[in-house]
Each structure stands twice: as structure tokens, then as C-alpha cells.
Design an enzyme around this catalytic site. Structure first.
Site, short mmCIF file in Angstrom:
data_model
loop_
_atom_site.label_atom_id
_atom_site.label_comp_id
_atom_site.label_asym_id
_atom_site.label_seq_id
_atom_site.Cartn_x
_atom_site.Cartn_y
_atom_site.Cartn_z
N HIS A 1 7.37 45.76 28.07
CA HIS A 1 7.25 45.73 26.61
C HIS A 1 8.48 46.39 25.99
CE1 HIS A 1 3.09 45.65 28.17
NE2 HIS A 1 2.87 44.83 27.15
N ASP B 1 10.40 48.85 31.21
CA ASP B 1 9.03 48.48 30.86
C ASP B 1 9.04 47.03 30.36
OD1 ASP B 1 6.61 48.25 28.98
OD2 ASP B 1 6.27 50.25 29.80
N ASP C 1 4.73 47.93 34.23
CA ASP C 1 3.79 46.86 33.87
C ASP C 1 4.37 45.46 34.06
OD1 ASP C 1 5.52 47.48 31.83
OD2 ASP C 1 3.99 47.87 30.33
N HIS D 1 6.98 53.34 22.31
CA HIS D 1 6.61 52.60 21.10
C HIS D 1 6.41 53.51 19.88
CE1 HIS D 1 6.16 48.93 23.33
NE2 HIS D 1 5.13 49.37 24.03
#
Length: 348
Positions: free
Chosen positions: A167, A165, A252, A128
Site C-alpha cells: 500500500h 509495503d 502485505d 498512512h
């Protein structure tokens, strides 16, 4: 069919010194749990690769000098914040620089043929992080910097980044959005932070078609997840023919994760590891660098890392169970191919 792979591992207790506070999800306990498992079950068979602190010039491959200085100044504070969701402590600069250096050390080990696959078990995570700011628990963009390093120092011009991931890796996407040197492939939940990664985000300029975003529903099963990757990744590796494969290895999406809200188990990730090893053999057998991203349930994270490493280190042939297709996966695959067909980069 896969055999035991020469596997490197990057680990260092200095990553644990990045203090995020007792209740923050990206807590040192994540890595402590993984390291404890490594000592108990993988004391032999993995090639230990020592991380080095990343020089400032490497950080500047993707980050602005002003932002790097901001991170450096956190060393003067016992506890501070780089972003609303990204705390920092007096040891954060050291850990974050070492996380980048751990990925670079892993890449060098791959290029030097010390190993065929390297898993950099680092923190803080990176996908990120943006050029001028921290975001989403991430300080420096570990794989983004390493991709630029691979191009600058090793003249590698085709890198496939697989981001599993849950996200979306908005930082990675932004860094290579106008570049054909990186094919970025992400599966993620767009209803989660950072709320980006829509189908239509496919790249710009020279990078048109080199960003592949695949939003996925929360109730995908392990079999669905495997099937989705089996179809799309096969096309990408066969047609793009990467010289190097990176995996932004966030776990996650596991059903126990307190943030991910998905339904997968550790078997989804062992299946993907089998798949990557099988697919890359038919396309020049490029080396694979994995870097830890998310995964906020320590036990679930540890089970996922164990599952991946078991695939890499098992010294016998294993077969990959190919699940039956499902209508929802077929719909996702068809939509992805339709969007990317005009670019003819991996759809032929």
C-alpha cells in the site's frame, strides 16, 4: 556478499494491548506470532533495544496538537474509533506513543553505533497516518516523526525511505513532499488503499524529484521484484548517498496476505535485505532503521520477518542470486527513469 550484521531489535508486549477487535486485520496476533518466532529462533544474536514512550514534543514534529489530543482521549474509552478503518481502545494511546518511541530508540541505537541495523517490530503501523488524522490502521506516523527527530536532534540531512509495503505510504509522502531532506521511494499497487502514489507524484518546491512512486502489477514474481529494486535502488543510493536509510517494512505483498493481492513470497524480502546491505557498503555504509508496517497473515508475516533476520544474522558469506531481467520490469524501470531524469537527483 554479506556477513552477519550487528542487529538491534525493538519489541515490547505493550504493543499487543492495542485492541482493534476480533476481526480487524491489524490484530495483536500478528505481533504475537512474530515474537514467538523470535523467542524460539533468535533468542541470541540480536541486541534488545527497549522502546520509550515518545514525548509530546516529538509527536508534534509532524502531528497537530488537536489530533494528538484526540488520540490521547481514546484512553478514556474501552473501545472507540479514530477513523472508519482505524479502531482504538483504552491502550491505543500508550501503544501508539510507544511505537514512535520504539523507532526513535532504534535510531538512537544506530547513531550511537550500538547496532548497524535495527528492526522496530511495533504496532500500530504508521505510514498512512497524516498530520491531523489517523488512516489505514495507522495512528502516528512512526517513521515520519523519526525522520524529523533525526534532522532536529542528530542533524541528519539526507534520509532515504524505502517503502516496500504493497500500500502506498501517503502519510510519509505528504510529510516530505516539499523537502529535499528525504528521498521517498515507494513500490505499491495503486488499485489498493489509499489509491495514491501515481508516477507523476514526484514532489513540489524544494522536494521536486524527491518522491519516487513506482506502481507495480499484482503478478510480479520474486525475481521481478528483486530486479526492479536492484536497478532503481542502486542508482538512488549511489547518487543520493543517504546518511541514513529507513525501511517502511510492510509484508502485505506476500501471496498469502488477505489484503495485498500480490504474488511474492518471503524470499523476495530476504533478497531485498541482501541487496540493501550490499548497496549501502559502496556509499558510506549508512545505518538502516526498519519499522514494521503491514502484513496481515500472521504466518506469512512471521516467515518474512524470519527471512529478513536470517540474512542479517547469518555468520557466513552469502551470494545474491541475480535473476534474468524481464520485459515488464524493464518497462517499469525505463518509465521511472524517464519521469525523474529532468530532476537529476538520482538519475545521472
Amino acid at each position: 556478499m554479506t556477513m552477519a550484521i550487528k542487529t538491534g531489535i525493538v519489541r515490547d508486549d505493550r504493543f499487543l494491548a492495542h485492541n482493534t477487535g476480533q476481526i480487524h486485520p491489524e490484530h495483536p496476533t500478528r505481533l504475537k506470532s512474530v515474537y514467538k518466532m523470535l523467542d524460539a529462533e533468535f533468542a541470541h544474536g540480536l541486541i534488545r533495544i527497549e522502546p520509550q514512550l515518545a514525548p509530546l514534543e516529538y509527536l508534534e514534529y509532524v502531528h497537530t496538537p488537536m489530533y494528538i489530543e484526540k488520540v490521547l482521549k481514546t484512553a478514556n474509552h474501552q473501545f472507540t474509533s479514530l477513523a472508519p478503518d482505524t479502531p482504538a481502545s483504552e491502550n491505543t494511546w500508550h501503544a501508539a506513543s510507544l511505537a514512535v518511541g520504539g523507532c526513535i530508540s532504534g535510531l538512537d541505537a544506530l547513531v550511537n553505533k550500538t547496532c548497524k541495523v535495527c528492526f522496530s517490530l511495533v504496532r500500530p503501523p504508521g505510514h498512512h497516518a497524516l498530520a491531523d488524522r489517523a488512516a489505514g490502521f495507522c495512528v502516528f506516523n512512526n517513521l515520519g516523526i523519526t525522520a524529523r527527530y533525526a534532522a532536529q536532534r542528530h542533524h541528519i540531512n539526507r534520509i532515504l525511505i524505502i517503502d516496500w509495503d504493497i500500500h502506498h505510504g501517503n502519510g510519509l509522502q505528504e510529510m516530505f513532499y516539499d523537502s529535499s531532506a528525504v528521498l521517498y521511494f515507494s513500490t505499491h499497487d495503486t488499485r489498493l488503499y489509499p489509491y495514491s502514489g501515481d508516477w507523476a507524484e514526484t514532489g513540489t518546491g524544494n522536494g521536486q524529484g524527491y518522491t519516487v512512486n513506482v506502481p507495480i502489477p499484482r503478478n510480479l514474481t520474486d525475481a521481478d521484484f528483486f530486479h526492479l529494486y536492484r536497478i532503481l535502488l542502486a542508482d538512488m543510493i549511489a547518487h543520493y548517498r543517504p546518511e541514513l536509510i529507513f525501511v517502511a517494512a510492510g509484508f502485505d505483498a506476500h501471496r498469502l496476505d488477505p489484503i495485498g493481492r500480490s504474488a511474492l513470497t518471503e524470499y523476495a524480502f530476504s533478497g531485498l535485505m541482501h541487496l540493501i546491505l550490499d548497496l549501502k557498503k559502496a556509499s558510506g555504509d549508512p545505518p538502516v532503521l526498519m519499522a514494521l508496517e503491514g502484513g496481515y497473515h500472521p504466518k506469512a508475516l512471521t516467515e518474512c520477518v524470519r527471512a529478513v533476520l536470517t540474512v542479517l544474522t547469518t555468520k557466513q558469506n552469502q551470494s545474491v542470486h541475480i535473476p534474468e531481467t524481464s520485459q515488464r520490469v524493464d518497462t517499469i524501470v525505463k518509465k521511472t527513469r524517464t519521469i525523474h531524469a529532468p530532476y537529476r537527483i538520482w538519475t545521472h
